[in-house]
Design a protein around this motif. Sequence first.
Motif, PDB file in Angstrom:
ATOM      1  N   GLU A 148       0.826  -1.205   0.000  1.00  0.00           N
ATOM      2  CA  GLU A 148       0.000   0.000   0.000  1.00  0.00           C
ATOM      3  C   GLU A 148       0.860   1.254   0.000  1.00  0.00           C
ATOM      4  O   GLU A 148       0.510   2.256  -0.627  1.00  0.00           O
ATOM      5  N   ASN A 149       1.998   1.210   0.696  1.00  0.00           N
ATOM      6  CA  ASN A 149       2.952   2.317   0.607  1.00  0.00           C
ATOM      7  C   ASN A 149       3.500   2.447  -0.807  1.00  0.00           C
ATOM      8  O   ASN A 149       3.664   3.561  -1.336  1.00  0.00           O
ATOM      9  N   LEU A 150       3.775   1.295  -1.427  1.00  0.00           N
ATOM     10  CA  LEU A 150       4.315   1.296  -2.785  1.00  0.00           C
ATOM     11  C   LEU A 150       3.303   1.859  -3.782  1.00  0.00           C
ATOM     12  O   LEU A 150       3.666   2.642  -4.681  1.00  0.00           O
ATOM     13  N   LEU A 151       2.034   1.486  -3.637  1.00  0.00           N
ATOM     14  CA  LEU A 151       1.008   2.005  -4.542  1.00  0.00           C
ATOM     15  C   LEU A 151       0.917   3.521  -4.467  1.00  0.00           C
ATOM     16  O   LEU A 151       0.831   4.207  -5.502  1.00  0.00           O
ATOM     17  N   GLU A 152       0.953   4.067  -3.257  1.00  0.00           N
ATOM     18  CA  GLU A 152       0.847   5.522  -3.103  1.00  0.00           C
ATOM     19  C   GLU A 152       2.039   6.225  -3.726  1.00  0.00           C
ATOM     20  O   GLU A 152       1.890   7.271  -4.395  1.00  0.00           O
ATOM     21  N   ALA A 153       3.242   5.671  -3.555  1.00  0.00           N
ATOM     22  CA  ALA A 153       4.438   6.290  -4.128  1.00  0.00           C
ATOM     23  C   ALA A 153       4.420   6.207  -5.658  1.00  0.00           C
ATOM     24  O   ALA A 153       4.804   7.169  -6.346  1.00  0.00           O
ATOM     25  N   LEU A 154       3.975   5.081  -6.200  1.00  0.00           N
ATOM     26  CA  LEU A 154       3.908   4.948  -7.662  1.00  0.00           C
ATOM     27  C   LEU A 154       2.876   5.896  -8.259  1.00  0.00           C
ATOM     28  O   LEU A 154       3.072   6.436  -9.352  1.00  0.00           O
ATOM     29  N   LEU A 155       1.765   6.110  -7.562  1.00  0.00           N
ATOM     30  CA  LEU A 155       0.778   7.080  -8.034  1.00  0.00           C
ATOM     31  C   LEU A 155       1.353   8.489  -8.036  1.00  0.00           C
ATOM     32  O   LEU A 155       1.039   9.295  -8.928  1.00  0.00           O
ATOM     33  N   ARG A 197      -9.395   6.497 -15.191  1.00  0.00           N
ATOM     34  CA  ARG A 197      -8.421   7.311 -15.915  1.00  0.00           C
ATOM     35  C   ARG A 197      -8.534   7.112 -17.423  1.00  0.00           C
ATOM     36  O   ARG A 197      -8.275   8.044 -18.203  1.00  0.00           O
ATOM     37  N   ALA A 198      -8.964   5.922 -17.846  1.00  0.00           N
ATOM     38  CA  ALA A 198      -9.039   5.630 -19.279  1.00  0.00           C
ATOM     39  C   ALA A 198     -10.194   6.348 -19.966  1.00  0.00           C
ATOM     40  O   ALA A 198     -10.165   6.530 -21.193  1.00  0.00           O
ATOM     41  N   VAL A 199     -11.204   6.773 -19.194  1.00  0.00           N
ATOM     42  CA  VAL A 199     -12.396   7.358 -19.832  1.00  0.00           C
ATOM     43  C   VAL A 199     -12.828   8.685 -19.219  1.00  0.00           C
ATOM     44  O   VAL A 199     -13.693   9.370 -19.782  1.00  0.00           O
ATOM     45  N   SER A 200     -12.267   9.055 -18.070  1.00  0.00           N
ATOM     46  CA  SER A 200     -12.815  10.187 -17.326  1.00  0.00           C
ATOM     47  C   SER A 200     -12.645  11.526 -18.023  1.00  0.00           C
ATOM     48  O   SER A 200     -13.470  12.428 -17.869  1.00  0.00           O
ATOM     49  N   ASP A 201     -11.574  11.688 -18.824  1.00  0.00           N
ATOM     50  CA  ASP A 201     -11.337  12.995 -19.445  1.00  0.00           C
ATOM     51  C   ASP A 201     -12.391  13.341 -20.497  1.00  0.00           C
ATOM     52  O   ASP A 201     -12.648  14.513 -20.779  1.00  0.00           O
ATOM     53  N   LYS A 202     -13.052  12.335 -21.071  1.00  0.00           N
ATOM     54  CA  LYS A 202     -14.072  12.582 -22.099  1.00  0.00           C
ATOM     55  C   LYS A 202     -15.468  12.191 -21.627  1.00  0.00           C
ATOM     56  O   LYS A 202     -16.410  12.205 -22.422  1.00  0.00           O
ATOM     57  N   PHE A 203     -15.594  11.842 -20.355  1.00  0.00           N
ATOM     58  CA  PHE A 203     -16.888  11.343 -19.877  1.00  0.00           C
ATOM     59  C   PHE A 203     -17.856  12.503 -19.669  1.00  0.00           C
ATOM     60  O   PHE A 203     -17.507  13.551 -19.104  1.00  0.00           O
ATOM     61  N   SER A 204     -19.094  12.294 -20.116  1.00  0.00           N
ATOM     62  CA  SER A 204     -20.159  13.263 -19.917  1.00  0.00           C
ATOM     63  C   SER A 204     -21.431  12.523 -19.547  1.00  0.00           C
ATOM     64  O   SER A 204     -21.846  11.617 -20.287  1.00  0.00           O
ATOM     65  N   PRO A 205     -22.063  12.861 -18.417  1.00  0.00           N
ATOM     66  CA  PRO A 205     -23.296  12.150 -18.034  1.00  0.00           C
ATOM     67  C   PRO A 205     -24.396  12.282 -19.076  1.00  0.00           C
ATOM     68  O   PRO A 205     -25.138  11.331 -19.348  1.00  0.00           O
ATOM     69  N   GLU A 206     -24.518  13.477 -19.694  1.00  0.00           N
ATOM     70  CA  GLU A 206     -25.571  13.682 -20.688  1.00  0.00           C
ATOM     71  C   GLU A 206     -25.337  12.817 -21.925  1.00  0.00           C
ATOM     72  O   GLU A 206     -26.265  12.166 -22.434  1.00  0.00           O
ATOM     73  N   ALA A 255      -8.022   7.727   6.279  1.00  0.00           N
ATOM     74  CA  ALA A 255      -6.619   7.408   6.007  1.00  0.00           C
ATOM     75  C   ALA A 255      -6.347   7.339   4.507  1.00  0.00           C
ATOM     76  O   ALA A 255      -5.298   7.805   4.028  1.00  0.00           O
ATOM     77  N   TYR A 256      -7.289   6.780   3.744  1.00  0.00           N
ATOM     78  CA  TYR A 256      -7.083   6.686   2.289  1.00  0.00           C
ATOM     79  C   TYR A 256      -7.144   8.064   1.644  1.00  0.00           C
ATOM     80  O   TYR A 256      -6.257   8.442   0.863  1.00  0.00           O
ATOM     81  N   LEU A 303      -6.185  11.770  -2.134  1.00  0.00           N
ATOM     82  CA  LEU A 303      -7.027  12.792  -2.749  1.00  0.00           C
ATOM     83  C   LEU A 303      -6.282  13.512  -3.869  1.00  0.00           C
ATOM     84  O   LEU A 303      -6.843  13.785  -4.936  1.00  0.00           O
ATOM     85  N   ALA A 304      -5.015  13.799  -3.656  1.00  0.00           N
ATOM     86  CA  ALA A 304      -4.219  14.491  -4.684  1.00  0.00           C
ATOM     87  C   ALA A 304      -4.097  13.653  -5.952  1.00  0.00           C
ATOM     88  O   ALA A 304      -4.069  14.198  -7.069  1.00  0.00           O
ATOM     89  N   HIS A 305      -4.008  12.337  -5.814  1.00  0.00           N
ATOM     90  CA  HIS A 305      -3.892  11.471  -6.997  1.00  0.00           C
ATOM     91  C   HIS A 305      -5.185  11.473  -7.807  1.00  0.00           C
ATOM     92  O   HIS A 305      -5.142  11.417  -9.036  1.00  0.00           O
ATOM     93  N   TRP A 306      -6.337  11.515  -7.134  1.00  0.00           N
ATOM     94  CA  TRP A 306      -7.610  11.594  -7.852  1.00  0.00           C
ATOM     95  C   TRP A 306      -7.760  12.950  -8.551  1.00  0.00           C
ATOM     96  O   TRP A 306      -8.274  13.028  -9.670  1.00  0.00           O
ATOM     97  N   LYS A 307      -7.323  14.012  -7.890  1.00  0.00           N
ATOM     98  CA  LYS A 307      -7.420  15.334  -8.513  1.00  0.00           C
ATOM     99  C   LYS A 307      -6.516  15.438  -9.736  1.00  0.00           C
ATOM    100  O   LYS A 307      -6.813  16.179 -10.679  1.00  0.00           O
ATOM    101  N   ARG A 308      -5.412  14.702  -9.722  1.00  0.00           N
ATOM    102  CA  ARG A 308      -4.463  14.784 -10.836  1.00  0.00           C
ATOM    103  C   ARG A 308      -5.038  14.165 -12.114  1.00  0.00           C
ATOM    104  O   ARG A 308      -4.673  14.567 -13.217  1.00  0.00           O
ATOM    105  N   VAL A 309      -5.916  13.179 -11.985  1.00  0.00           N
ATOM    106  CA  VAL A 309      -6.528  12.529 -13.152  1.00  0.00           C
ATOM    107  C   VAL A 309      -7.759  13.339 -13.548  1.00  0.00           C
ATOM    108  O   VAL A 309      -8.742  13.410 -12.809  1.00  0.00           O
ATOM    109  N   GLU A 310      -7.711  13.942 -14.719  1.00  0.00           N
ATOM    110  CA  GLU A 310      -8.790  14.827 -15.167  1.00  0.00           C
ATOM    111  C   GLU A 310     -10.114  14.073 -15.302  1.00  0.00           C
ATOM    112  O   GLU A 310     -10.196  13.037 -15.958  1.00  0.00           O
TER     113      GLU A 310
END
Length: 523
Positions: free
Chosen positions: A313-320, A356-365, A420-421, A426-433
């Motif tokens: 879990e430490n490794l995942l956070e550092a890789l992100l 991350r693969a779809v969020s930049d072009k995702f639109s609910p409408e 804790a998560y 939170l910064a990693h989620w904000k980084r992914v558009e």
Amino acid sequence: MAEAGAGFLEQLKSCVVWSWTYLWTVWFFLVLFLVYILRVPLKLNDNWSSVSMFLNTLTPKFYVALTGTSSLISGLILIFEWWYFRKYGTSFIEQVSVSHLRPLLGGVDNNSSNNSNSSNGDSDSNRQSVSECKVWRNPLNLFRGAEYNRYTWVTGREPLTYYDMNLSAQDHQTFFTCDSDHLRPADAIMQKAWRERNPQARISAAHEALEINECATAYILLAEEEATTIAEAEKLFKQALKAGDGCYRRSQQLQHHGSQYEAQHRRDTNVLVYIKRRLAMCARRLGRTREAVKMMRDLMKEFPLLSMFNIHENLLEALLELQAYADVQAVLAKYDDISLPKSATICYTAALLKARAVSDKFSPEAASRRGLSTAEMNAVEAIHRAVEFNPHVPKYLLEMKSLILPPEHILKRGDSEAIAYAFFHLAHWKRVEGALNLLHCTWEGTFHEVSVYPKKELPFFILFTAGLCSFTAMLALLTHQFPELMGVFAKAFLSTLFAPLNFVMEKVESILPSSLWHQLTRI
């Protein structure tokens, strides 16, 4: 001779327990048979007639009082059970049954048997015990002196609860002490220091131990609690590494010479792994993320079976942080397995990669008009899976609830794990558009009304006492309103209840010879 006598007593006890466990029906009918045979010398018929006469003289007010009292007592038990369940999360009656009655009836205490048959250093037993545990040590916990204490200096408040610190003290005693510590003066001092509640007393004991020799656990305590900066903590951990590595190599050579040396080697292994993991976390805090990743990878290769520290879990956070998403996927492929314990880090990181693969072009409408694509469906399902595991996380990631400092221990699938998560991710989620937008749409549309998970099911005895209280209260009310009718119902119920017993007794009397029956009754 004494061992043979003790073994005979244990065998006798097990036989009695077995007989009461499986042959209770035979015992019950045997007792009924003896009572029936001895009914004449015991004057059961006369006594039963007296009891029947006494019951016939009782007024309906007595039965109203009897059922009302029963309802009151069961209601008080219900209130106590409900209060105990809300406060401690379990039934008082069930807890007493398991803790006190089960051992008397021959039940086995799983914890004691596990402790007696396994050692702290055995990787398989550690993995099993950890996977069954609900409260886990936070793998990303902060440093007390360099991070938690800064909050105390600014606000004057303690960031950690007493319960949390008590769990940490238990962890320290488990990982950093062994039975042979009393043979070495410095380790004996540290054994007492880990049990000390006063932080200044612990720090003083660590300095006292270092005056005797280079003690790795003393350096650990000072790095965790006395160091006021991460750089200072890293310096102390490097000194701890030098001392701990030497102890580990010496004990590794002697571990097969006896159980005492084996226990010491397990302790030295835990100390070395803890030091290296905290050094990697220091590097991560100081911005040397690639160095931290290398240290974590090396540590996981060197000690692949020590999963209780959750280094991945430490490794995942550092890789992100490095945005090395392919490496993150590789780690998830190894640890996101059904046979391994899940965590919010694993579930939500997997959801983040799919989003991350779809969020930049995702639109609910647009999605509502054309429907979800395969990639979007995979992302939504991954978010569903994550939210089902821990529904508290989205409110912190979407900043609908304010963050606080994460605790040193977390409850899996609880609010503390969500804090804790989100504190670190939170910064990693904000980084992914668009990732938070997709999370918001998916969570709000599907899980907004989700109840707090895990929902505690009401224990059996709460339901039983609630039903008993309601039933007796209803009987009291009906007896008070319709005394004569309830009397008729009561007599009909009792006659129906005893009808099978009377039928059996008549058959027994008709089958047995009268002379034999006469001799048995005379006996």
